[in-house]
Design a protein around this motif. Structure first.
Motif, short mmCIF file in Angstrom:
data_model
loop_
_atom_site.label_atom_id
_atom_site.label_comp_id
_atom_site.label_asym_id
_atom_site.label_seq_id
_atom_site.Cartn_x
_atom_site.Cartn_y
_atom_site.Cartn_z
N VAL A 238 0.87 -1.18 0.00
CA VAL A 238 0.00 0.00 0.00
C VAL A 238 0.90 1.22 0.00
N TYR A 239 0.58 2.19 -0.86
CA TYR A 239 1.30 3.46 -0.89
C TYR A 239 0.29 4.60 -0.74
N VAL A 240 0.49 5.42 0.26
CA VAL A 240 -0.30 6.65 0.42
C VAL A 240 0.67 7.79 0.14
N GLN A 241 0.55 8.38 -1.04
CA GLN A 241 1.55 9.32 -1.53
C GLN A 241 1.06 10.77 -1.42
N GLY A 242 1.88 11.59 -0.74
CA GLY A 242 1.59 13.00 -0.63
C GLY A 242 2.76 13.84 -1.10
N ASP A 243 2.56 15.15 -1.16
CA ASP A 243 3.63 16.00 -1.67
C ASP A 243 4.73 16.25 -0.64
N GLN A 244 4.55 15.72 0.59
CA GLN A 244 5.60 15.86 1.60
C GLN A 244 6.10 14.51 2.11
N GLY A 245 5.59 13.43 1.57
CA GLY A 245 6.05 12.12 1.99
C GLY A 245 5.07 11.03 1.62
N THR A 246 5.51 9.80 1.80
CA THR A 246 4.71 8.63 1.46
C THR A 246 4.68 7.65 2.63
N ILE A 247 3.50 7.13 2.90
CA ILE A 247 3.36 6.04 3.86
C ILE A 247 3.31 4.74 3.06
N ILE A 248 4.17 3.80 3.45
CA ILE A 248 4.29 2.52 2.76
C ILE A 248 3.88 1.41 3.72
N VAL A 249 3.00 0.55 3.26
CA VAL A 249 2.60 -0.62 4.05
C VAL A 249 3.07 -1.85 3.29
N SER A 250 3.83 -2.71 3.97
CA SER A 250 4.37 -3.90 3.30
C SER A 250 4.40 -5.07 4.27
N GLY A 251 4.90 -6.20 3.78
CA GLY A 251 5.06 -7.37 4.65
C GLY A 251 3.81 -8.20 4.77
N ALA A 252 2.67 -7.66 4.44
CA ALA A 252 1.40 -8.37 4.47
C ALA A 252 0.37 -7.52 3.76
N SER A 253 -0.82 -8.06 3.58
CA SER A 253 -1.86 -7.39 2.82
C SER A 253 -2.42 -6.17 3.54
N SER A 254 -3.30 -5.46 2.84
CA SER A 254 -3.97 -4.28 3.43
C SER A 254 -4.90 -4.68 4.56
N GLY A 255 -5.20 -5.97 4.68
CA GLY A 255 -6.01 -6.44 5.79
C GLY A 255 -5.21 -6.70 7.05
N VAL A 256 -3.88 -6.72 6.93
CA VAL A 256 -2.99 -7.03 8.05
C VAL A 256 -2.15 -5.84 8.48
N CYS A 257 -1.66 -5.04 7.50
CA CYS A 257 -0.84 -3.85 7.79
C CYS A 257 0.32 -4.19 8.73
N LYS A 258 1.13 -5.14 8.32
CA LYS A 258 2.20 -5.64 9.19
C LYS A 258 3.29 -4.60 9.44
N ASP A 259 3.90 -4.11 8.37
CA ASP A 259 5.00 -3.15 8.49
C ASP A 259 4.60 -1.83 7.84
N VAL A 260 4.77 -0.75 8.58
CA VAL A 260 4.39 0.57 8.08
C VAL A 260 5.60 1.49 8.17
N TYR A 261 5.86 2.21 7.08
CA TYR A 261 7.02 3.11 7.01
C TYR A 261 6.57 4.49 6.54
N PHE A 262 7.33 5.50 6.97
CA PHE A 262 7.18 6.83 6.38
C PHE A 262 8.44 7.11 5.58
#
Length: 326
Positions: A238-262
């Protein structure tokens, strides 16, 4: 503790049993399956003393407080309705119902009978999902949202050989939208609400089922895409992209949200050495189904109408979109 009856015997039920036991306020009282052999085997496997093969008999058991419905998608409505009419609380697996009319009817029956019904959708209850919400402002103005939940189905080879299973049967409300992309829809709408416009572009199999597809969601200031596939796979992201940064969700599906990064914005990277600038902001979640169990029980015990209404309206919004896209 409240006594739970489970309907269904798949992997999702096993995970829910684990989550309920982790919570500690649920007592796994009985299981239901259509055949005695399967019901008995499943009950013994999970240390549950009682089993039923007759739905009406199970629902007439006064010791049952909560019914967890995890049957094929097409049975969610009818079985949840039966349980509500017997004045049982219901936890109904996703997709909740195929139509908004059926969805609203279940909530109305629950209110009339003085019980609660919940959709067992994981992500909107997760601590990491709440962390994403809390950090959304750090992204600045949102420009794009991308969700990809592509999971090659264990039943797809049978489907290719024209062997029908519930997962790829329109009569059972199967397909990528209902089984997979529903998680992405909850993820996006739980963050941003109902889109102005929504469209579904799908790959359709020989029997009319959507084996994969992409939802395009138009919001006032950005576009969201939701990819869901049962006929191919890719890394979940999952990528939530903005003009000042992006939130990245990986490691599992959008139903799990295992690892979240800015991740801070990257400028022109051509000819430059790639550097990892991501900052991990998520926490460890021991069982991603635990948190919905906690929220459901809190609502029941505390009669928390505000929280119940919030989740109810979330379910109604997604069911309305599913019906439109189907």
């Amino acid at each position: 503790m409240m006594n739970v009856a489970t309907i269904g015997s798949g992997v999702i039920v096993e995970r829910m049993i684990e989550a309920m036991r982790l919570d500690g306020r649920y007592n796994l009282y009985c299981v239901y399956s259509r055949t005695e052999k399967r019901a008995k085997e499943f009950a013994e496997k999970h240390g549950i003393q009682k089993y039923y093969t007759d739905m009406e008999e199970m629902l007439n058991d006064e010791n049952v407080d909560i019914v967890y419905v995890a049957s094929p998608n097409s049975l969610h409505y009818s079985q949840s309705k039966m349980a509500l009419e017997h004045e049982k609380h219901v936890i109904n697996e996703k997709p909740f119902t195929p139509t908004l009319k059926e969805c609203n009817e279940l909530f109305e029956i629950a209110e009339k009978k003085g019980v609660y019904i919940f959709e067992a959708i994981t992500n909107v209850h997760l601590p990491n999902y709440k962390i994403i919400k809390e950090n959304m402002s750090n992204c600045g103005n949102i420009k794009m949202v991308q969700c990809n939940f592509s999971q090659y189905s264990s039943k797809y080879q049978k489907y290719k050989n024209h062997v029908q299973t519930n997962a790829f049967d329109t009569a059972f409300n199967g397909g990528a939208l209902m089984d997979i992309n529903v998680y992405n829809l909850h993820f996006v709408t739980g963050m941003f609400g109902k889109p102005n416009e929504v469209h579904y572009f799908k790959n359709v199999g020989y029997n009319g089922i959507d084996t994969s597809g992409i939802i395009i969601m138009q919001y006032p200031d950005f576009i969201a895409t939701c990819t869901g596939a049962k006929d191919c796979s890719s890394p979940y992201a999952v990528y939530v992209q903005g003009d000042q940064g992006t939130i990245i969700v990986s490691g599992a599906s959008s139903g799990v949200c295992k690892d979240v990064y800015f991740d801070a914005p990257k400028k022109d990277q051509i000819g430059k050495k790639a550097t990892d600038t991501k900052e991990k902001i998520s926490i460890e979640q021991p069982n991603h189904m635990l948190y919905e169990c906690q929220d459901f029980m809190d609502i029941i015990l505390n009669k928390d109408e505000e929280a119940y209404t919030m989740y109810k309206e979330q379910t109604q919004m997604v069911v309305e979109l599913l019906e439109k896209l189907s």
